[in-house]
Design a protein around this motif. Structure first.
Motif, short mmCIF file in Angstrom:
data_model
loop_
_atom_site.label_atom_id
_atom_site.label_comp_id
_atom_site.label_asym_id
_atom_site.label_seq_id
_atom_site.Cartn_x
_atom_site.Cartn_y
_atom_site.Cartn_z
N PRO A 165 -10.52 -0.23 11.73
CA PRO A 165 -10.49 -1.62 11.29
C PRO A 165 -9.38 -1.84 10.28
O PRO A 165 -8.99 -0.92 9.55
N VAL A 166 -8.85 -3.05 10.24
CA VAL A 166 -7.67 -3.37 9.43
C VAL A 166 -7.98 -4.50 8.47
O VAL A 166 -8.63 -5.48 8.83
N LEU A 167 -7.47 -4.36 7.25
CA LEU A 167 -7.50 -5.41 6.23
C LEU A 167 -6.07 -5.78 5.90
O LEU A 167 -5.25 -4.91 5.57
N VAL A 168 -5.75 -7.06 5.98
CA VAL A 168 -4.46 -7.59 5.50
C VAL A 168 -4.73 -8.26 4.16
O VAL A 168 -5.47 -9.25 4.10
N ALA A 169 -4.16 -7.72 3.09
CA ALA A 169 -4.40 -8.22 1.74
C ALA A 169 -3.09 -8.70 1.13
O ALA A 169 -2.07 -8.01 1.21
N THR A 170 -3.14 -9.86 0.49
CA THR A 170 -1.92 -10.43 -0.08
C THR A 170 -2.26 -11.33 -1.25
O THR A 170 -3.43 -11.64 -1.51
N GLY A 171 -1.23 -11.74 -1.98
CA GLY A 171 -1.39 -12.73 -3.03
C GLY A 171 -0.88 -14.07 -2.53
O GLY A 171 0.04 -14.13 -1.71
N ASN A 172 -1.44 -15.14 -3.04
CA ASN A 172 -0.99 -16.45 -2.56
C ASN A 172 0.40 -16.82 -3.09
O ASN A 172 0.96 -17.84 -2.69
N HIS A 173 0.96 -15.97 -3.97
CA HIS A 173 2.34 -16.14 -4.41
C HIS A 173 3.19 -14.94 -4.00
O HIS A 173 4.18 -14.60 -4.67
N ASP A 174 2.81 -14.29 -2.90
CA ASP A 174 3.58 -13.15 -2.40
C ASP A 174 4.98 -13.59 -1.96
O ASP A 174 5.26 -14.78 -1.80
N LEU A 175 5.86 -12.59 -1.75
CA LEU A 175 7.20 -12.87 -1.24
C LEU A 175 7.14 -13.64 0.07
O LEU A 175 7.95 -14.54 0.32
N TRP A 176 6.20 -13.24 0.94
CA TRP A 176 6.02 -13.92 2.21
C TRP A 176 4.88 -14.92 2.11
O TRP A 176 3.83 -14.62 1.52
N PRO A 177 5.03 -16.12 2.67
CA PRO A 177 3.97 -17.12 2.56
C PRO A 177 2.69 -16.69 3.27
O PRO A 177 2.72 -15.92 4.24
N THR A 178 1.58 -17.22 2.80
CA THR A 178 0.27 -16.81 3.29
C THR A 178 0.12 -17.06 4.78
O THR A 178 -0.53 -16.27 5.48
N HIS A 179 0.70 -18.13 5.31
CA HIS A 179 0.49 -18.43 6.73
C HIS A 179 1.08 -17.33 7.62
O HIS A 179 0.56 -17.07 8.72
N LEU A 180 2.12 -16.63 7.16
CA LEU A 180 2.66 -15.52 7.94
C LEU A 180 1.72 -14.32 7.90
O LEU A 180 1.53 -13.63 8.91
N HIS A 181 1.14 -14.04 6.74
CA HIS A 181 0.15 -12.95 6.66
C HIS A 181 -1.08 -13.29 7.50
O HIS A 181 -1.66 -12.39 8.14
N ALA A 182 -1.48 -14.55 7.51
CA ALA A 182 -2.65 -14.96 8.31
C ALA A 182 -2.36 -14.77 9.80
O ALA A 182 -3.23 -14.30 10.55
N ALA A 183 -1.16 -15.12 10.23
CA ALA A 183 -0.80 -14.94 11.64
C ALA A 183 -0.76 -13.46 12.00
O ALA A 183 -1.18 -13.06 13.10
N ASN A 184 -0.28 -12.63 11.07
CA ASN A 184 -0.26 -11.20 11.32
C ASN A 184 -1.67 -10.63 11.42
O ASN A 184 -1.97 -9.82 12.30
N ALA A 185 -2.55 -11.07 10.51
CA ALA A 185 -3.95 -10.63 10.57
C ALA A 185 -4.58 -11.02 11.90
O ALA A 185 -5.31 -10.23 12.51
N GLN A 186 -4.27 -12.23 12.37
CA GLN A 186 -4.80 -12.68 13.66
C GLN A 186 -4.32 -11.77 14.79
O GLN A 186 -5.11 -11.36 15.65
#
Length: 306
Positions: A244-265
């Motif tokens: 199982p995988v967890l994608v963890a980030t900050g809402n002020h990360d270098l990359w915007p949250t919507h890109l991390h969300a798409a990657n998690a998906q």
């Protein structure tokens, strides 16, 4: 794998982990946690500097730092995981900080093959592990999992570049500039931003990261920044694995949250977003540890049911 999302932060209200994170004092990052044990690991590229905490009889966790980073980046996170019943190890990547002497033969380059080979060798030296890859190391961890999934019990991608290919293209504000910069130019920009404290870290943290550059090989940073402009796409292999995988980030990360969300998906992963920047292991370790341990427990239950 199930897909879920957790939004975390002090603003979230009754979050004990967030309150603990809000009270983290400014620490001396050159001082290891109580019980830390330092050693060297004979990897394919050379000797890597390792730190271990906890009881080796407990389930194993391996935390891998990214470019310009080191094992010390987890000095707040690791003791929380140990208190949760885990044996935690971390090591400096070849060319970085106290692993500066490890790397390619004279005239060679730090390649994916070299760096992933070290990761696989370290993971293979002990029991299968719950693995965290921080930033660029998340790329290495995914490549390692795609090659040898049996070494992984779970995978946490911490502020890892969320898109394959030219990974810098989605960086906030200056992503467009990355198309015009080579590895050495991009590395110079990265180092300049760190040493001039563009991330506004506390002074003791700034002193440590500046001092760390005295050992880190500039050629390793140049090469790794170049590698980040050609990230292999192994998302299908990661999603198909039993880990199982967890994608963890900050809402002020270098990359915007919507890109991390798409990657998690795309990975079938759980998404955790904290009220912080690129380094939740430093600024939100209690929240990150809480979500990692939940992931570990999920992985362990799944193993028992197989």
């Amino acid at each position: 794998m199930s897909i879920g999302e957790r939004q975390s932060g002090v603003a979230g209200g009754d979050d004990d982990a967030a309150r603990l994170d809000a009270g983290i004092p400014d620490i001396d990052w050159s001082i290891a946690p109580v019980g830390a044990r330092f050693s060297r690991f004979d990897a394919p590229s050379g000797e890597l500097a390792v730190v271990s905490l906890g009881d080796p009889a407990d389930p194993r966790v391996v935390l891998i730092p990214g470019v310009t980073g080191s094992k010390e980046d987890f000095f707040l996170l690791a003791p929380i995981l140990v208190a949760g019943g885990y044996f935690v190890q971390s090591f400096d990547l070849a060319g970085q900080y106290e692993s500066a002497q490890a790397g390619p033969v004279l005239g060679g380059h730090y390649t994916y093959e070299l760096l992933v080979g070290d990761v696989l060798a370290f993971l293979g030296s002990g029991a299968p592990a719950h693995v965290l890859g921080y930033s660029f190391a998340g790329v290495l961890a995914q490549l390692a999992l795609a090659e040898h999934p049996g070494l992984f019990r779970s995978l946490t991608l911490l502020t890892t570049p969320p898109e394959p290919g030219q990974a810098f293209r989605g960086v906030r504000v200056i992503g467009w500039l990355s198309w015009f910069l080579g590895g050495r130019q991009g590395a110079g920009l990265m180092i300049w931003g760190i040493v001039t404290n563009k991330n506004k870290v506390p002074l003791s943290r700034l002193a440590f990261v500046r001092a760390r550059f005295a050992l880190t090989r500039r050629s390793s940073v140049d090469d790794i920044v170049g590698l980040m402009k050609r990230v292999p796409d192994v998302r299908d292999a990661v999603a198909a694995s039993a880990a199982p995988v967890l994608v963890a980030t900050g809402n002020h990360d270098l990359w915007p949250t919507h890109l991390h969300a798409a990657n998690a998906q795309s990975l079938g992963a759980t998404l955790a977003v904290y009220t912080t920047g690129h380094s939740p292991c430093e600024t939100a370790p209690h929240q990150l540890a809480r979500d990692m341990i939940a992931l570990f427990h999920r992985a362990e239950r799944a193993e028992q049911n197989r």
